[in-house]
Design an enzyme around this catalytic site. Structure first.
Site, PDB file in Angstrom:
ATOM      1  N   ASN A   8       0.879  -1.178   0.000  1.00  0.00           N
ATOM      2  CA  ASN A   8       0.000   0.000   0.000  1.00  0.00           C
ATOM      3  C   ASN A   8       0.915   1.226   0.000  1.00  0.00           C
ATOM      4  O   ASN A   8       1.485   1.583   1.031  1.00  0.00           O
ATOM      5  CB  ASN A   8      -0.890  -0.033   1.261  1.00  0.00           C
ATOM      6  CG  ASN A   8      -1.743   1.216   1.388  1.00  0.00           C
ATOM      7  OD1 ASN A   8      -1.811   2.039   0.469  1.00  0.00           O
ATOM      8  ND2 ASN A   8      -2.401   1.369   2.534  1.00  0.00           N
ATOM      9  N   LYS A  10       0.159   4.306  -0.477  1.00  0.00           N
ATOM     10  CA  LYS A  10      -0.467   5.540   0.044  1.00  0.00           C
ATOM     11  C   LYS A  10      -0.142   6.725  -0.858  1.00  0.00           C
ATOM     12  O   LYS A  10      -0.042   6.557  -2.077  1.00  0.00           O
ATOM     13  CB  LYS A  10      -0.040   5.758   1.503  1.00  0.00           C
ATOM     14  CG  LYS A  10      -0.298   4.519   2.373  1.00  0.00           C
ATOM     15  CD  LYS A  10      -0.145   4.758   3.837  1.00  0.00           C
ATOM     16  CE  LYS A  10      -0.389   3.457   4.591  1.00  0.00           C
ATOM     17  NZ  LYS A  10      -0.370   3.618   6.030  1.00  0.00           N
ATOM     18  N   HIS A  94      -9.772   1.510   4.556  1.00  0.00           N
ATOM     19  CA  HIS A  94      -8.538   1.660   5.332  1.00  0.00           C
ATOM     20  C   HIS A  94      -8.806   2.658   6.456  1.00  0.00           C
ATOM     21  O   HIS A  94      -9.568   3.605   6.290  1.00  0.00           O
ATOM     22  CB  HIS A  94      -7.419   2.162   4.409  1.00  0.00           C
ATOM     23  CG  HIS A  94      -6.073   2.145   5.061  1.00  0.00           C
ATOM     24  ND1 HIS A  94      -5.677   3.115   5.956  1.00  0.00           N
ATOM     25  CD2 HIS A  94      -5.041   1.274   4.964  1.00  0.00           C
ATOM     26  CE1 HIS A  94      -4.455   2.828   6.377  1.00  0.00           C
ATOM     27  NE2 HIS A  94      -4.044   1.713   5.789  1.00  0.00           N
ATOM     28  N   GLU A  96      -7.188   5.081   7.485  1.00  0.00           N
ATOM     29  CA  GLU A  96      -6.947   6.485   7.092  1.00  0.00           C
ATOM     30  C   GLU A  96      -8.149   7.039   6.343  1.00  0.00           C
ATOM     31  O   GLU A  96      -8.469   8.221   6.456  1.00  0.00           O
ATOM     32  CB  GLU A  96      -5.653   6.570   6.265  1.00  0.00           C
ATOM     33  CG  GLU A  96      -4.429   6.376   7.151  1.00  0.00           C
ATOM     34  CD  GLU A  96      -3.204   5.811   6.441  1.00  0.00           C
ATOM     35  OE1 GLU A  96      -3.169   5.793   5.198  1.00  0.00           O
ATOM     36  OE2 GLU A  96      -2.276   5.379   7.157  1.00  0.00           O
ATOM     37  N   GLU A 164      -5.880  -4.561  10.686  1.00  0.00           N
ATOM     38  CA  GLU A 164      -4.867  -3.520  10.861  1.00  0.00           C
ATOM     39  C   GLU A 164      -5.182  -2.675  12.100  1.00  0.00           C
ATOM     40  O   GLU A 164      -5.958  -1.707  12.004  1.00  0.00           O
ATOM     41  CB  GLU A 164      -4.836  -2.588   9.644  1.00  0.00           C
ATOM     42  CG  GLU A 164      -4.507  -3.244   8.334  1.00  0.00           C
ATOM     43  CD  GLU A 164      -3.909  -2.233   7.349  1.00  0.00           C
ATOM     44  OE1 GLU A 164      -2.799  -2.493   6.869  1.00  0.00           O
ATOM     45  OE2 GLU A 164      -4.533  -1.192   7.099  1.00  0.00           O
ATOM     46  N   GLY A 170       2.194   2.418  10.955  1.00  0.00           N
ATOM     47  CA  GLY A 170       3.253   3.429  10.888  1.00  0.00           C
ATOM     48  C   GLY A 170       3.936   3.731  12.216  1.00  0.00           C
ATOM     49  O   GLY A 170       4.711   4.678  12.308  1.00  0.00           O
ATOM     50  N   SER A 208       2.944  -1.842  10.518  1.00  0.00           N
ATOM     51  CA  SER A 208       4.370  -1.925  10.865  1.00  0.00           C
ATOM     52  C   SER A 208       5.030  -3.272  10.550  1.00  0.00           C
ATOM     53  O   SER A 208       5.952  -3.694  11.257  1.00  0.00           O
ATOM     54  CB  SER A 208       4.583  -1.570  12.348  1.00  0.00           C
ATOM     55  OG  SER A 208       4.215  -0.228  12.570  1.00  0.00           O
TER      56      SER A 208
HETATM   57  P1  PGA Z   1       2.479   0.474   7.710  1.00  0.00           P
HETATM   58  O1  PGA Z   1       1.051   0.699   7.025  1.00  0.00           O
HETATM   59  O2  PGA Z   1       3.018  -0.815   7.173  1.00  0.00           O
HETATM   60  O3  PGA Z   1       3.288   1.671   7.261  1.00  0.00           O
HETATM   61  O4  PGA Z   1       2.276   0.447   9.168  1.00  0.00           O
HETATM   62  C1  PGA Z   1       0.174  -0.370   6.791  1.00  0.00           C
HETATM   63  C2  PGA Z   1      -1.122   0.139   6.215  1.00  0.00           C
HETATM   64  O5  PGA Z   1      -1.537   1.255   6.563  1.00  0.00           O
HETATM   65  O6  PGA Z   1      -1.755  -0.544   5.399  1.00  0.00           O
END
Ligand code: PGA
Length: 250
Positions: A8, A10, A94, A96, A164, A170, A208
């Site tokens: 992903n 982003k 997601h 976000e 998640e 992150g 992460s």
């Molecule tokens: P990350 O993000 O691996 O940077 O923690 C995962 C995601 O948001 O799908």
């Protein structure tokens, strides 16, 4: 083979990035199962990335789709449009999108139906916040997110769920892999018992994931793969994570 490792990207990327990433990835990936790997670039780069990875069967998908097919909705992109570009999946709901763009379970449900109608496999994201974890309501929160998103979409032919935890995204922190394993088992139980007509392909973990923690995650039986943000931006690291997955699971 169903998708196991999904990048992903982003709000990152460029044409140059696509070339560099592909170079690094193909130099370091030592598997053959390209079709279990997916990349979700920013939608504007889907077509370019498809050309860059050319004949390889890596799947390309979107990070989001709109909840309707066409209409006066400036700036949106529909499931049929991404399908037209050759996408095979889309991330949906997601955290976000839920937090920054106020996506509700109802909106997410419409998006799941759009994806299904266009033969795009949805990757539905669910996860608890830190507060919900501290309140010991993780199980209930995840169950409600799943039921809320699927209750009016109970005949989806294919879906992937990504667990998640919002606090793990992150942050460099992950839950205990055994706890993730139990959560995935619970997710599979909820979908299979409440929505027996839904074709649940797999349950991925996201938040992460990196080269250091990949093996302890992929050793867990119910972790079918991963949705990876930060560590997927480096073609080499993503390839090395995929190699760990292959060593343990393929
Ligand atoms: P990350 O993000 O691996 O940077 O923690 C995962 C995601 O948001 O799908």
């Amino acid at each position: 083979m169903s998708l196991c490792l999904v990048a992903n990207w982003k709000l990152n990327g460029s044409k140059e990035f696509n070339h560099q990433w592909a170079l690094e990835f193909f130099k370091n990936f030592n598997g053959q199962n390209f079709s279990s790997i997916g990349i979700a670039p920013a939608s504007i780069y889907i077509d370019h990335l498809k050309k860059v990875i050319a004949d390889k069967s890596i799947k390309i998908g979107a990070q989001n789709i709109d909840l309707v097919e066409t209409g006066p909705r400036t700036g949106e992109i529909s499931a049929s449009m991404i399908k037209d570009l050759g996408c095979e999946f889309s991330i949906i709901g997601h955290s976000e999108r839920r937090i920054l763009f106020h996506e509700t379970n109802q909106i997410i449900c419409h998006k799941l139906i759009q994806a299904n109608n266009n033969f795009v496999v949805p990757i539905l994201c669910v996860g608890e916040s830190m507060q919900e974890k501290q309140d010991n309501t993780t199980f209930k929160v995840i169950e409600q997110q799943i039921i809320g998103a699927l209750k009016d979409a109970s005949e989806l032919s294919a879906i992937i769920i990504a667990y998640e935890p919002v606090w793990a995204i992150g942050s460099g922190k992950i839950p205990n892999p055994k706890e993730i394993n139990s959560m995935h088992e619970m997710i599979k139980d909820v979908v299979q018992s409440r929505f027996p007509k839904i074709g649940l392909e797999s349950v991925l973990y996201g938040g992460s994931v990196n080269l250091e923690n990949a093996s302890c995650l992929f050793e867990q039986k119910n972790i079918d793969g991963a949705l990876i943000g930060g560590s997927s931006l480096d073609g080499k690291e993503f390839a090395l994570i995929a190699n760990v997955f292959n060593d343990l699971r393929v």
